[in-house]
Each structure stands twice: as C-alpha cells, then as structure tokens.
Design a protein around this motif. Structure first.
Motif, short mmCIF file in Angstrom:
data_model
loop_
_atom_site.label_atom_id
_atom_site.label_comp_id
_atom_site.label_asym_id
_atom_site.label_seq_id
_atom_site.Cartn_x
_atom_site.Cartn_y
_atom_site.Cartn_z
N PRO A 100 0.81 -1.22 0.00
CA PRO A 100 0.00 0.00 0.00
C PRO A 100 0.85 1.27 0.00
CG PRO A 100 -0.81 -1.54 1.64
CD PRO A 100 0.50 -2.07 1.14
N TRP B 205 -4.75 -1.19 1.88
CA TRP B 205 -5.49 -0.33 0.97
C TRP B 205 -6.88 -0.13 1.55
CZ3 TRP B 205 -2.92 2.26 -2.44
CH2 TRP B 205 -1.80 1.72 -3.08
N GLN C 64 -2.88 4.59 2.31
CA GLN C 64 -3.25 3.45 3.15
C GLN C 64 -4.13 3.87 4.32
OE1 GLN C 64 0.34 1.70 4.64
NE2 GLN C 64 0.59 3.16 6.29
#
Length: 122
Positions: A40, A52, A45
């Motif tokens: 991510p 994610w 994030q």
C-alpha cells in the motif's frame, strides 16, 4: 435483475428525501493484490489496518482522515481522538486510483487465473 431495476426505479420516484444515497459496492475485504500494488502507498493506506482502504470514508474530524469504513467505530477519530459528526466519500480521483489497483480473482484458490482492476471485482 429485473426486480432490482424495478426496485431502483421505485426508489427514484419516491418523494421522500430520507432515501439513502447510492453507494458503490465495496470490494471484498480479503483481496490479494498483485505486485506492485501488493504494498500500500503510505499516502493512501488506511492508518488503522495499514492496508489499501476498503469502502473508504473521510471523517469529519479536523484532520479529515481517510479510513476503511470497517475501521471506524464510535464518534471519535481513531487517529487524533477528535470527535466527528459525519463521514463523506473520498474525492473521485482517490476512488479511481483505488479502483485501478490490480488484484487476483477472489476465486483464485479454486483455480481462476484472472487478475485485473479492483473496480471490476464484485
């Protein structure tokens, strides 16, 4: 399918303003991301689960943090512990970026070889 279309048509004709706004169906929580999307981006994030964002929301706290909907509970932001009264969807460019992330088919364990944009998984 026709029943769902008919139901949606009935909702659009409803004079009530209490009908919930349309929302995208979030992707499954357990998607396997394909490199380079398996790591991510720190700027995108979720700061709670560090993955994610799945079904992301922007909190109405002073920091305007974006988190997974499932990572938000109660009326305090889990990051700055500030109260918030509302959530809102992220801006469209953020949703577009998240939708373009490459994932494997949720049925990969059953032999499916498909991989493609997260937005195409339902």
């Amino acid at each position: 399918v026709s029943g769902a279309v008919e139901e949606n048509a009935n909702l659009s004709r409803s004079p009530s303003s209490n009908v919930a706004p349309w929302r995208l169906v979030p992707p499954p929580d357990d998607l396997e991301y394909v490199p380079p999307d398996d790591v991510p981006d720190r700027d995108l994030q979720c700061s709670v689960c560090l993955g994610w964002p799945v079904d992301p929301v922007v909190l109405g706290c002073p920091g305007g943090h974006m988190l997974c909907r499932r990572c938000v509970s109660g009326g305090l932001c889990p990051l700055d512990r500030q109260p918030f009264a509302r959530t809102s969807p992220p801006q469209r460019p953020i949703l577009t970026i998240l939708g373009r992330l490459c994932v494997r088919c949720p049925d990969a364990a059953l032999g499916c070889k498909w991989s493609g944009p997260r937005a195409n998984v339902q």
